[in-house]
Design a protein around this motif. Structure first.
Motif, PDB file in Angstrom:
ATOM      1  N   LEU A 176       0.809  -1.221   0.000  1.00 15.04           N
ATOM      2  CA  LEU A 176       0.000   0.000   0.000  1.00 15.04           C
ATOM      3  C   LEU A 176       0.841   1.270   0.000  1.00 15.04           C
ATOM      4  O   LEU A 176       0.421   2.285  -0.553  1.00 15.04           O
ATOM      5  N   ASP A 177       2.037   1.209   0.603  1.00 10.27           N
ATOM      6  CA  ASP A 177       2.805   2.456   0.660  1.00 10.27           C
ATOM      7  C   ASP A 177       3.528   2.751  -0.648  1.00 10.27           C
ATOM      8  O   ASP A 177       4.230   3.742  -0.758  1.00 10.27           O
ATOM      9  N   GLU A 178       3.350   1.893  -1.664  1.00  9.95           N
ATOM     10  CA  GLU A 178       3.888   2.236  -2.982  1.00  9.95           C
ATOM     11  C   GLU A 178       2.809   2.801  -3.897  1.00  9.95           C
ATOM     12  O   GLU A 178       3.039   3.053  -5.068  1.00  9.95           O
ATOM     13  N   LEU A 179       1.618   2.959  -3.343  1.00 12.99           N
ATOM     14  CA  LEU A 179       0.519   3.498  -4.146  1.00 12.99           C
ATOM     15  C   LEU A 179       0.315   4.964  -3.809  1.00 12.99           C
ATOM     16  O   LEU A 179       0.670   5.435  -2.731  1.00 12.99           O
ATOM     17  N   ILE A 180      -0.281   5.678  -4.757  1.00 17.46           N
ATOM     18  CA  ILE A 180      -0.640   7.073  -4.496  1.00 17.46           C
ATOM     19  C   ILE A 180      -2.018   7.305  -5.098  1.00 17.46           C
ATOM     20  O   ILE A 180      -2.298   6.881  -6.219  1.00 17.46           O
ATOM     21  N   ALA A 181      -2.894   7.922  -4.331  1.00 20.92           N
ATOM     22  CA  ALA A 181      -4.239   8.221  -4.823  1.00 20.92           C
ATOM     23  C   ALA A 181      -4.343   9.715  -5.035  1.00 20.92           C
ATOM     24  O   ALA A 181      -3.970  10.498  -4.161  1.00 20.92           O
ATOM     25  N   CYS A 182      -4.843  10.119  -6.191  1.00 17.64           N
ATOM     26  CA  CYS A 182      -4.996  11.548  -6.467  1.00 17.64           C
ATOM     27  C   CYS A 182      -5.992  12.137  -5.465  1.00 17.64           C
ATOM     28  O   CYS A 182      -7.112  11.648  -5.359  1.00 17.64           O
ATOM     29  N   PRO A 183      -5.593  13.160  -4.723  1.00 21.07           N
ATOM     30  CA  PRO A 183      -6.502  13.713  -3.713  1.00 21.07           C
ATOM     31  C   PRO A 183      -7.716  14.395  -4.322  1.00 21.07           C
ATOM     32  O   PRO A 183      -8.716  14.601  -3.657  1.00 21.07           O
ATOM     33  N   GLN A 184      -7.642  14.737  -5.610  1.00 20.79           N
ATOM     34  CA  GLN A 184      -8.739  15.459  -6.245  1.00 20.79           C
ATOM     35  C   GLN A 184      -9.737  14.517  -6.905  1.00 20.79           C
ATOM     36  O   GLN A 184     -10.918  14.824  -6.966  1.00 20.79           O
ATOM     37  N   ALA A 188      -3.217  11.328 -14.372  1.00 19.98           N
ATOM     38  CA  ALA A 188      -3.569  11.151 -15.776  1.00 19.98           C
ATOM     39  C   ALA A 188      -4.997  11.590 -16.054  1.00 19.98           C
ATOM     40  O   ALA A 188      -5.340  11.905 -17.185  1.00 19.98           O
ATOM     41  N   ARG A 189      -5.834  11.609 -15.019  1.00 21.62           N
ATOM     42  CA  ARG A 189      -7.232  11.941 -15.267  1.00 21.62           C
ATOM     43  C   ARG A 189      -7.507  13.431 -15.082  1.00 21.62           C
ATOM     44  O   ARG A 189      -8.060  14.066 -15.964  1.00 21.62           O
ATOM     45  N   CYS A 190      -7.119  13.999 -13.937  1.00 24.36           N
ATOM     46  CA  CYS A 190      -7.496  15.402 -13.694  1.00 24.36           C
ATOM     47  C   CYS A 190      -6.294  16.342 -13.717  1.00 24.36           C
ATOM     48  O   CYS A 190      -6.439  17.537 -13.490  1.00 24.36           O
ATOM     49  N   HIS A 246     -19.224  18.261 -18.374  1.00 28.76           N
ATOM     50  CA  HIS A 246     -18.151  17.264 -18.364  1.00 28.76           C
ATOM     51  C   HIS A 246     -17.334  17.390 -17.065  1.00 28.76           C
ATOM     52  O   HIS A 246     -17.065  18.499 -16.626  1.00 28.76           O
ATOM     53  N   PRO A 247     -16.925  16.251 -16.478  1.00 27.28           N
ATOM     54  CA  PRO A 247     -16.186  16.338 -15.212  1.00 27.28           C
ATOM     55  C   PRO A 247     -14.922  17.186 -15.297  1.00 27.28           C
ATOM     56  O   PRO A 247     -14.553  17.847 -14.325  1.00 27.28           O
ATOM     57  N   HIS A 248     -14.273  17.200 -16.463  1.00 25.37           N
ATOM     58  CA  HIS A 248     -13.076  18.034 -16.591  1.00 25.37           C
ATOM     59  C   HIS A 248     -13.415  19.496 -16.355  1.00 25.37           C
ATOM     60  O   HIS A 248     -12.674  20.232 -15.712  1.00 25.37           O
ATOM     61  N   HIS A 249     -14.563  19.919 -16.880  1.00 26.36           N
ATOM     62  CA  HIS A 249     -14.946  21.325 -16.729  1.00 26.36           C
ATOM     63  C   HIS A 249     -15.381  21.617 -15.309  1.00 26.36           C
ATOM     64  O   HIS A 249     -15.075  22.674 -14.762  1.00 26.36           O
ATOM     65  N   ARG A 250     -16.099  20.650 -14.709  1.00 30.41           N
ATOM     66  CA  ARG A 250     -16.500  20.871 -13.315  1.00 30.41           C
ATOM     67  C   ARG A 250     -15.280  20.915 -12.411  1.00 30.41           C
ATOM     68  O   ARG A 250     -15.222  21.705 -11.473  1.00 30.41           O
ATOM     69  N   HIS A 251     -14.294  20.057 -12.706  1.00 29.10           N
ATOM     70  CA  HIS A 251     -13.085  20.056 -11.886  1.00 29.10           C
ATOM     71  C   HIS A 251     -12.315  21.354 -12.055  1.00 29.10           C
ATOM     72  O   HIS A 251     -11.788  21.919 -11.091  1.00 29.10           O
ATOM     73  N   MET A 274     -16.029  13.405  -5.777  1.00 31.47           N
ATOM     74  CA  MET A 274     -17.397  13.058  -6.178  1.00 31.47           C
ATOM     75  C   MET A 274     -17.690  13.482  -7.613  1.00 31.47           C
ATOM     76  O   MET A 274     -18.610  12.977  -8.240  1.00 31.47           O
ATOM     77  N   ILE A 275     -16.906  14.449  -8.124  1.00 35.65           N
ATOM     78  CA  ILE A 275     -17.094  14.859  -9.523  1.00 35.65           C
ATOM     79  C   ILE A 275     -16.750  13.711 -10.463  1.00 35.65           C
ATOM     80  O   ILE A 275     -17.363  13.541 -11.513  1.00 35.65           O
ATOM     81  N   TRP A 276     -15.756  12.900 -10.073  1.00 32.20           N
ATOM     82  CA  TRP A 276     -15.140  11.957 -11.012  1.00 32.20           C
ATOM     83  C   TRP A 276     -15.689  10.548 -10.940  1.00 32.20           C
ATOM     84  O   TRP A 276     -15.364   9.723 -11.786  1.00 32.20           O
ATOM     85  N   ASP A 277     -16.462  10.246  -9.914  1.00 27.59           N
ATOM     86  CA  ASP A 277     -16.870   8.861  -9.734  1.00 27.59           C
ATOM     87  C   ASP A 277     -17.633   8.325 -10.933  1.00 27.59           C
ATOM     88  O   ASP A 277     -18.423   9.026 -11.560  1.00 27.59           O
ATOM     89  N   HIS A 278     -17.376   7.084 -11.263  1.00 31.87           N
ATOM     90  CA  HIS A 278     -17.995   6.429 -12.418  1.00 31.87           C
ATOM     91  C   HIS A 278     -17.821   7.253 -13.683  1.00 31.87           C
ATOM     92  O   HIS A 278     -18.763   7.500 -14.422  1.00 31.87           O
ATOM     93  N   ASP A 279     -16.575   7.665 -13.889  1.00 36.24           N
ATOM     94  CA  ASP A 279     -16.233   8.430 -15.077  1.00 36.24           C
ATOM     95  C   ASP A 279     -17.112   9.667 -15.216  1.00 36.24           C
ATOM     96  O   ASP A 279     -17.545  10.021 -16.303  1.00 36.24           O
ATOM     97  N   GLY A 280     -17.380  10.311 -14.104  1.00 38.88           N
ATOM     98  CA  GLY A 280     -18.108  11.560 -14.126  1.00 38.88           C
ATOM     99  C   GLY A 280     -19.603  11.413 -13.981  1.00 38.88           C
ATOM    100  O   GLY A 280     -20.346  12.379 -14.127  1.00 38.88           O
TER     101      GLY A 280
END
Lengths: 224, 224
Positions: free
Chosen positions: A21-29, A48-50, B139-144, B206-212
């Motif tokens: 688990l300590d090698e993972l990182i979760a995006c806080p956003q 990669a997503r936000c 779109h979640p990108h815009h909301r984010h 919460m913006i991003w869950d289930h691909d937005g």
């Protein structure tokens, strides 16, 4: 904000495997999960997503951040004692220090609360954050175990980040000077320039501090 | 550009999230823990995979913020006395005065920071909290992006409070000229603080869950 120039690709999206688990990182956003890996020199890792920046290490970062935090403390304390601004109207002059400005609301009865808030936003919180960062990072820079409570101190420093408003105060000065310019002549004191320099240092310090590296260092030493 | 590629692939293949992998992420230090842990052992923050009650806090802080914003516009912000004339001006009157003296730039800064940003923030935070349950609107990108802008710009509304503090401290020249803060200063400062707390309470994951399409809550059945 940190410069966007050499931002690198994001860490690979995690294949749901069995990494520690300590090698993972979760995006806080956005909660996307990645395998945390230290990016190359001068590169940054972002989600990669936000596109939130996740890891942005710098060489000698601890020493640089400590040096900048010390600069903030020295400039802030010095700025308290030097003249800040002065006005001149038809022979009458009045000087104001930074503390006078914060305490301008004191004689307004219930507005005293505001005096405390303003003093906190422009002087106490920036000063406290710099002190906390030194407390947390100095042992790490020296290769020692963190001081007691370092993790709580670092969390407090991060929590206080939006409430440190020195840079807004400097822009406020500019607006105030224009407002008062047809009423009086204004002179800048040494403390004004110190405060302006201080703001640049604060912004720069926040920009080069990689939170993930510091959290990881605080974590590793705990388990040693 | 690399980033664009990642963005487009991210839209088709939904990335693994900490929640999806049965983990709960610490939004303060990005460490992940097995689902069910309640406190991050690294930084001591409370852990919530998704904090549905956070929406209630967002609304609560925002309503208090709006309530404080009303008197902030009705009561005077500044009381100015030059020789034997007393004038009182609200936030908007102050900006109009500046414009009449030809300082259009500064008048714009004040109007932007004290009217456009607070009102825009109420609308934006309200929209973000509302759209968690109606995610198809944007779109979640815009909301984010909207969320990031709100987080970044909210503090800058405090500028007018600092302007009043500086003027009140500086312009104290017996009967020649003096400026004292009006009651709007404190209600305006409180309004800014409460809206900052509203924005901080919002959980952008919460913006991003289930691909937005919003988090897997009982309410998601509402969405088409």
């Amino acid at each position: 904000m940190a410069p966007m120039s050499d931002s690198s690709a994001a860490t690979t999206l995690l294949p749901p495997g069995s990494l520690p688990l300590d090698e993972l990182i979760a995006c806080p956003q956005c909660d996307a999960l990645f395998h945390a890996r230290m990016p190359g020199r001068g590169q940054r890792t972002s989600c990669a997503r936000c596109h939130t920046v996740l890891i942005a290490p710098r060489t000698n970062a601890y020493l640089r951040v400590i040096a900048l935090a010390l600069t903030i403390v020295i400039l802030m304390v010095a700025a308290m004692f030097f003249p800040f601004l002065a006005v001149n109207v038809q022979g009458f002059t009045n000087k104001a220090s930074i503390l006078d400005t914060a305490l301008a609301f004191l004689d307004g009865g219930f507005m005293a609360t505001l005096a405390v808030l303003v003093a906190a936003f422009i002087v106490l919180i920036p000063l406290l954050r710099a002190a906390l960062v030194i407390y947390v990072l100095a042992p790490l820079a020296a290769g020692r175990r963190p001081l007691p409570g370092a993790r709580h101190m670092f969390r407090l420093s991060e929590d206080l980040r939006p409430w440190s408003m020195a840079e807004i105060f400097v822009i406020g000065c500019a607006v105030a000077l224009v407002k008062v310019s047809d009423l009086a002549r204004v002179e800048f004191g040494v403390a004004f320039w110190m405060f302006a320099a201080l703001v640049v240092v604060i912004v720069f310090q926040d920009g080069i501090m990689c939170r993930w590296t510091i959290w990881k260092a605080l974590d590793d030493t705990r388990n040693r | 550009m690399q980033v664009d590629d990642l963005e487009s692939t991210g839209r088709h293949a939904e990335p693994v999230t900490a929640r999806g992998a049965g983990l709960v992420a610490c939004t303060r230090c990005t460490r992940v823990w097995p689902m069910g842990e309640t406190r991050c052992a690294r930084c001591g923050s409370e852990l919530h995979s998704r904090d549905w009650r956070s929406l209630q806090r967002v609304w609560a802080w925002m309503i208090v913020g709006i309530v404080c914003y009303i008197p902030a516009n009705i009561f005077p912000m500044l009381k100015t006395q030059v020789l034997f004339t007393h004038t009182e001006s609200t936030i908007i009157e102050g900006a109009i005065e500046l414009a009449q003296h030809g300082s259009y730039g500064i008048a714009f800064v004040i109007l932007f920071a004290s009217v456009a940003i607070p009102v825009g923030k109420f609308v934006a935070i309200g929209f973000l909290a509302w759209s968690v349950r109606r995610p198809e609107r944007l779109h979640p990108h815009h909301r984010h992006r909207l969320y990031e802008v709100v987080e970044f710009i909210g503090r800058w509304s405090m500028i007018d409070v600092f302007v009043v503090a500086i003027l009140a401290a500086l312009v104290q020249l017996n009967f020649a000229a003096s400026i004292t803060p009006g009651p709007a200063a404190i209600t305006f400062a409180l309004s800014v603080i409460f809206t900052m707390l509203a924005a901080q309470s919002f959980d952008p994951r919460m913006i991003w869950d289930h691909d937005g399409r919003g988090p897997d809550n009982h309410l998601t059945s509402e969405t088409p």
